[in-house]
Design an enzyme around this catalytic site. Structure first.
Site, mmCIF file in Angstrom:
data_model
loop_
_atom_site.group_PDB
_atom_site.id
_atom_site.type_symbol
_atom_site.label_atom_id
_atom_site.label_comp_id
_atom_site.label_asym_id
_atom_site.label_seq_id
_atom_site.Cartn_x
_atom_site.Cartn_y
_atom_site.Cartn_z
ATOM 1 N N LYS A 154 0.612 -1.509 -0.115
ATOM 2 C CA LYS A 154 0.052 -0.315 0.036
ATOM 3 C C LYS A 154 0.789 1.167 -0.051
ATOM 4 O O LYS A 154 0.433 2.364 -0.576
ATOM 5 C CB LYS A 154 -0.956 0.050 1.196
ATOM 6 C CG LYS A 154 -1.798 -1.036 1.242
ATOM 7 C CD LYS A 154 -3.456 -0.427 0.965
ATOM 8 C CE LYS A 154 -4.471 -1.531 0.733
ATOM 9 N NZ LYS A 154 -4.936 -1.481 -0.685
ATOM 10 N N GLU A 176 -10.292 7.116 3.547
ATOM 11 C CA GLU A 176 -11.138 6.163 4.345
ATOM 12 C C GLU A 176 -10.492 4.913 4.609
ATOM 13 O O GLU A 176 -9.542 4.605 3.919
ATOM 14 C CB GLU A 176 -12.398 5.968 3.610
ATOM 15 C CG GLU A 176 -12.659 4.915 2.684
ATOM 16 C CD GLU A 176 -11.341 5.185 1.475
ATOM 17 O OE1 GLU A 176 -11.204 6.419 1.050
ATOM 18 O OE2 GLU A 176 -10.906 4.067 1.028
ATOM 19 N N SER A 443 1.708 -9.727 -1.055
ATOM 20 C CA SER A 443 1.349 -8.163 -0.864
ATOM 21 C C SER A 443 1.453 -7.918 0.564
ATOM 22 O O SER A 443 1.688 -6.829 0.724
ATOM 23 C CB SER A 443 0.036 -8.271 -1.452
ATOM 24 O OG SER A 443 -0.948 -9.174 -0.693
#
Lengths: 459, 417
Positions: A154, A176, A443
Site C-alpha cells: 500500500k 477512508e 502483498s
C-alpha cells in the site's frame, strides 16, 4: 476549449483512454464538483512523470530514443521531451500510451524510506511441498512486498500520492479505511511529509480495530468516526467523498486502490507498477527469463495490477487473480466480484460489482478485511472480459490453511489477503509442467492477522 | 588500542573466515570448558570443504538479500534533522540505518540466520534460544521454519505478558515457547541449562553479544553487516564516513554490529545509549556500563549490575530488549579503553522519542531503538553544523504500541488521544 477525443480505433490498446476507460469499464461517474479536481489531479500526475533531473552521466548510456507522451488535461496526446532511462518507460507504437512515473524524488523515497527494491525470493520449502512424487513441479518465487515499510504494498501508492498532493499545494489529506491498514499507510506518509491527515473510519470498525486507531493517532492523524449506515467501510467512503467535495481546493483524497473515478485507477496502477518492473529485472537476473505465471490476490486490485501491468503485453505470461470466496460462492457471503458480480457503477467507476436485482450493493464478506470489497478495479474487469487474465476464488478456510502453511514452511507470516493467492497454489501447481516459474505477490505481512487466525485455527 | 591475536578463530577454522575473520581481539572473554564450538565448527568446516554445495558465505549472502531483505537503507531523516536545528537553522544531519525493515522487524535476524545455517551444517536439528522482547525469538523461529529445524524458545513469564504479540508470532512460526519464571536473564539461564543436558543434538542460538567465547565475537561478526553497509552507503551519499554513530545498548549486538566496522576509524565517534529506566539513581534501570562492576555472568567476564554480595540486581527498562544486567565484554572493553562513550536515557525520554519519530517521520521505532533516538536531544545541540549522525534504528515498534498506549494517560505526549 473542447476536449479532443482520441480515435476509437486506438481505444482497445489504450489502458485507459482519454476518458479513463478500459474498454467499457472505468470512467468518471462523479458529482460535477469533483470533475475539476480529477482533471487537475491527472494533469499533475502527468507533469510529475516528465519532471525529472536528467543526469548527464546517463546520456551516454542512452541507446534508445525514449519519448514521453502524455495526456494534457483535455485528453490530447502531446509529445514531451526526450528522456533517458530510467525516467520514462517507452510507449509501444504511437498510440499505446504508457507512463512509468519515476521522478527522482519518488525514487529516493521508495529506496530509502520504503525499503525498495523488494526481493524476489525463491521459496525452497514451498516449492518442495508442491513437487510430485517424481520430484517434478513448478518453481515458486515470492515477490516480498511484505518487507516494505508498514508491511504491505500500500505504501508505494501512498507516498506517491502524498508527493503529488504537495505538488498540488494541498496540505490536507483525507482517506477512508476499513480495518485500518490504508489509514495507517496514509497517516504514515502524512507524518513523513508534514501533511494534515484526516481518516474516516466506521464507528463499528474503530471498535474492532482499536490498535490501528491508536497507530494512526500516534502518527498524528485525526480519526473521525462515521456513525451513519452500518458504520463500516462503505459509509466511511461516502463521508470521505462528502468531505472532498466540500474542501476540494485544499484537500487531496488518497484512494488506496485501483478503483474509483479516473485518474485513480491509472494513477494507483502506475504507482504500484514498480512491483512488476522489479520482477522483470530480477527474473532475468535469477533465471534469464520471464515469469511463466503471475499470481496475486484481488480485493480492489492494486497489488495485482502492480505485478501484472508490466507483463500485460507478454502473451506468454499467464496472469491469475484470486478473490475472496468467504464462506463459499453459493453462501452469499463472499467478495468474489469478478466471478459472481454484474456490471454497474460504484464509487465513480463502471466495473463488476456485487449487486442484487434492484442494483443495491450486496454486503461482501471475507475473513481478510482488504479483500472485503463489493467492487473491483475497472482494469481487472477489462482484463477478465478480454480474457487476458484469469480470476478464481478461495474460501476463508482455504486461506487460513495457506496462512499456516507459509508460516511453517518458510517462516514468513503472510497477510490473510495474500494467503488467498497462496491457497490457490494448491489447485494450480498440480497442473503446471516441471520447472514452470511461478511468481506470487506476497502483498503484505500477517502480524496484523495472527489474532484472527488463532480464533479460527488451533495452534 | 590493545590487540591480542589468538590465532584463527573457530569460525575461520570452519572455513567461514573470509570476510568474517576476527583479526583483532580485545580482552578475552572467559575460558570455555568443553570446546563445543571449536569441535563442532571443525566438523562443519570439514563437511563444507567436502561438499559441492555453495559456500556458506554465498548461501548466507543470498538469504540475507532475498529472505531478510538486505541491504537495509541509510535513510536521511529530513524532518528529524529540521527538528534539531537551532535558531540559526544549523544542526547535524541525521540518518537512520533502517534495521526495522528486516524480515521479522529487527536486526536480530542477521545473527539468527547465520547461526541457524551454522547449526544445520553442524548436523544439529534442535535449536534452543532465549528471548527478552521476543525479537530474537521471532527471528529464530522464522529461520528455523525456513531451514526446517526444531525450535524451542525460552522466555520470562513477565516478558511473555509484556510482549505477548511476539509470543503469538513465534508460535505461528512453529516454535515451542517455554515460560520461565522471571525475565530474560532467567530465560537465558534456563536455555543454557537445557542445552548443556543435550549438547550432542541441540544448538544454543545466542541472540546477542554475550556469553562465553566464541559467542560475543561470532554474534558481532554476523551483525557487522550493518556497519559494512553503512560505510558503503555513507560513501555513496556524502562521499565520506559518519561522524557520530548512535546505538542503543542492551547486551550490545546492534551496537557492535554498527560500531565494529568503524572501531579503527578514530575520527568516528561511537556512542552507546543504555536504559536508564526510572533514573540511574533509582535502582530501577539497566545501565550496566554506567553503574555496573566487573564480574562473571553467563560465561564471560564483563560489567554487570551486582550488589555488594555479588548477587545480580534485577534490571528494569520500558525497552524490554534492553533489560539485561550484563553487557557484551567487547563493549566493556571499548568503554575501558575510551574508544566508545556510553550514556543513559530514562523510560520517559524513550517514550518521548518514540512519539517524536512517529510524528516526524512516520516510523514506529522499537522502544529499545527509541533510547538511541532520545539521546539526540542532548547530543545535537553540541554538534557543529552538518555533522553526519547515523542512528541505528534497530527495530520497528509495532510490538510496543500497546505499551505506549498504556502510558498515554500519564504523559503529555499524545494530546489528541
Amino acid at each position: 476549449m473542447a476536449p479532443t477525443a482520441v480515435e476509437p480505433a486506438a481505444a482497445p490498446l489504450l489502458r485507459p483512454d482519454s476518458f479513463g476507460r478500459f474498454g467499457k469499464f472505468g470512467g468518471k461517474y462523479v458529482p460535477e464538483t469533483l470533475m475539476y479536481a480529477l482533471t487537475e489531479l491527472e494533469t499533475a500526475f502527468h507533469s510529475l512523470a516528465t519532471d525529472h533531473e536528467f543526469q548527464e552521466s546517463d546520456k551516454s548510456q542512452n541507446k534508445c530514443n525514449t519519448l514521453a507522451w502524455w495526456l494534457d488535461g483535455f485528453g490530447q496526446a502531446r509529445l514531451g521531451q526526450e528522456l533517458g532511462p530510467p525516467y520514462v518507460h517507452l510507449c509501444k507504437g504511437e498510440r499505446f500510451i504508457e507512463l512509468a512515473f519515476l521522478g527522482t524524488e519518488l525514487e529516493g523515497i521508495l529506496r530509502d524510506y520504503v525499503g525498495r527494491e523488494t526481493p524476489l525470493y525463491f521459496a525452497e520449502r514451498l516449492t518442495e511441498h508442491y513437487k510430485h512424487p517424481d520430484g517434478k513441479g513448478p518453481h515458486i518465487y515470492l515477490k516480498r512486498e511484505d518487507l516494505n515499510h508498514t508491511g504491505a504494498h500500500k505504501i508505494n501508492n501512498a507516498v506517491a500520492q502524498a508527493l503529488l498532493a504537495k505538488r498540488l499545494g494541498k496540505n490536507r489529506i483525507i482517506a477512508e479505511t476499513g480495518a485500518g491498514q490504508h489509514g495507517v499507510a496514509t497517516a504514515t506518509v502524512c507524518a513523513r511529509f508534514g501533511l494534515q491527515c484526516i481518516i474516516y473510519m466506521g464507528a463499528q470498525d474503530m471498535e474492532r480495530q482499536s490498535l490501528n486507531v491508536f497507530r494512526m493517532k500516534l502518527l498524528g492523524a485525526e480519526v473521525r468516526a462515521v456513525h451513519s449506515g452500518t458504520a463500516t467501510l462503505k459509509d466511511a467512503t461516502s463521508e470521505a467523498i462528502r468531505d472532498w467535495v466540500t474542501n476540494v481546493e485544499s484537500t487531496h483524497y488518497i484512494l488506496g486502490s485501483v478503483a474509483g473515478p479516473h485518474p485513480y485507477p491509472m494513477m494507483v496502477r502506475e504507482f504500484h507498477a514498480v512491483i512488476g518492473k522489479e520482477t522483470r529485472k530480477q527474473a532475468l537476473e535469477k533465471w534469464g527469463g520471464k515469469p511463466d505465471v503471475l499470481v496475486a490476490c484481488v480485493g480492489g486490485g492494486s497489488n495485482a495490477m502492480g505485478l501484472f501491468h508490466e507483463f500485460v503485453d507478454d502473451k506468454d505470461v499467464r496472469m491469475i487473480g484470486v478473490e475472496a470466496a468467504g464462506f463459499g460462492l453459493d453462501s452469499g457471503k463472499h467478495a468474489a466480484t469478478l466471478t459472481k458480480g454484474e456490471v454497474g457503477v460504484l464509487h465513480g467507476a463502471m466495473s463488476y460489482l456485487l449487486q442484487d436485482d434492484d442494483g443495491q450493493i450486496i454486503e461482501p464478506h471475507s475473513i481478510s478485511a482488504g479483500l472485503d470489497y463489493p467492487g473491483v478495479g475497472p482494469e481487472h474487469s477489462f482484463l477478465k472480459d478480454i480474457g487476458r487474465a484469469e480470476y478464481y476464488s478461495i474460501t476463508d478456510a482455504e486461506a487460513l490453511e495457506a496462512f499456516k502453511r507459509l508460516s511453517r514452511l518458510e517462516g514468513i507470516i503472510p497477510a490473510l489477503e495474500t494467503s488467498h493467492a497462496l491457497a490457490y497454489l494448491e489447485k494450480l501447481c498440480p497442473t503446471l509442467p516441471d520447472g514452470t516459474k511461478v511468481v506470487l505477490n506476497c502483498s503484505g505481512r500477517g502480524d496484523k492477522d495472527v489474532q484472527t487466525a488463532i480464533k479460527h485455527l488451533e495452534l | 588500542m590493545e590487540t591480542l591475536h589468538i590465532g584463527p578463530s573457530p569460525m575461520e577454522r570452519a572455513g567461514l573466515g573470509a570476510g568474517w575473520g576476527c583479526e583483532k581481539r580485545g580482552v578475552s572473554s572467559g575460558g570455555w570448558a568443553r570446546g563445543w564450538a571449536a569441535a563442532g565448527a571443525e566438523r562443519a568446516g570439514r563437511r563444507a570443504r567436502r561438499s559441492p554445495a555453495p559456500s556458506p558465505g554465498a548461501e548466507l549472502a543470498i538469504a540475507l538479500r532475498d529472505y531478510v531483505g538486505r541491504e537495509t537503507p541509510l535513510y536521511f531523516a529530513q524532518r528529524l534533522t529540521n527538528y534539531f536545528k537551532n535558531g540559526d537553522g544549523e544542526g547535524p544531519q541525521i540518518y537512520l540505518k533502517r534495521e526495522d525493515l528486516n524480515h521479522g522487524g529487527s536486526h536480530k535476524i542477521n545473527n539468527a540466520m547465520a547461526q541457524a545455517m551454522l547449526a544445520k551444517r553442524m548436523g544439529r536439528q534442535s535449536i534452543l534460544a532465549a528471548t527478552g522482547a521476543g525479537q530474537h525469538g521471532v527471528a529464530t523461529a522464522a529461520v528455523c521454519a525456513k531451514l526446517s529445524l526444531d525450535c524451542t524458545i525460552f522466555m520470562g513469564d513477565v516478558d511473555i505478558e509484556r510482549q505477548s504479540s511476539n509470543v503469538i508470532l513465534m508460535k505461528q512460526l512453529g516454535a515451542q515457547v517455554k515460560s520461565v519464571e522471571g525475565t530474560f536473564k532467567d530465560a537465558t539461564s534456563e536455555a543454557i541449562r537445557n542445552w548443556v543436558n543435550n549438547l550432542e543434538n541441540s544448538y544454543y542460538l545466542v541472540g546477542t553479544a554475550v556469553g562465553p567465547h566464541p559467542c560475543p565475537s561470532m554474534v558481532r561478526e554476523f551483525q557487522s553487516v550493518i556497519g559494512k553497509e553503512t560505510r558503503k552507503q555513507a560513501m555513496e551519499k556524502w562521499g565520506g564516513k559518519p561522524d557520530v554513530i548512535l546505538a542503543c545498548v542492551g547486551s550490545g549486538s546492534n551496537a557492535l554490529g554498527i560500531f565494529h566496522e568503524f572501531v579503527r576509524d578514530e575520527d568516528v565517534r561511537l556512542i552507546g545509549v543504555e536504559a536508564g529506566g526510572n533514573g540511574i539513581e533509582s535502582g530501577k534501570h539497566s545501565a550496566t556500563l554506567a553503574k555496573g562492576e566487573v564480574g562473571v555472568y553467563h560465561g564471560s567476564m564483563s560489567y554487570l549490575l551486582q550488589d555488594e554480595e555479588g548477587q545480580i540486581i534485577g534490571p528494569h527498562s520500558i525497552g524490554v530488549g534492553l533489560e539485561y544486567p550484563g553487557v557484551s565484554p567487547e563493549l566493556s572493553f571499548l568503554k575501558d579503553v575510551g574508544r566508545a562513550e556510553f550514556y543513559t536515557v530514562t523510560d520517559e525520554e524513550a517514550l518521548d522519542a518514540y512519539a517524536m519519530l512517529c510524528r516526524l517521520e512516520g516510523i514506529f521505532p522499537a522502544l529499545e531503538a527509541a533510547h538511541a533516538l532520545a539521546y539526540l536531544r542532548k547530543l545535537c545541540p553540541t554538534l557543529p553544523n552538518a555533522t553526519k549522525v547515523v542512528v541505528n534504528c534497530s527495530g520497528r515498534g509495532d510490538k510496543d504500541v500497546a505499551t505506549v498506549v498504556k502510558y498515554q494517560q500519564d504523559r503529555a505526549h499524545f494530546p489528541n488521544i
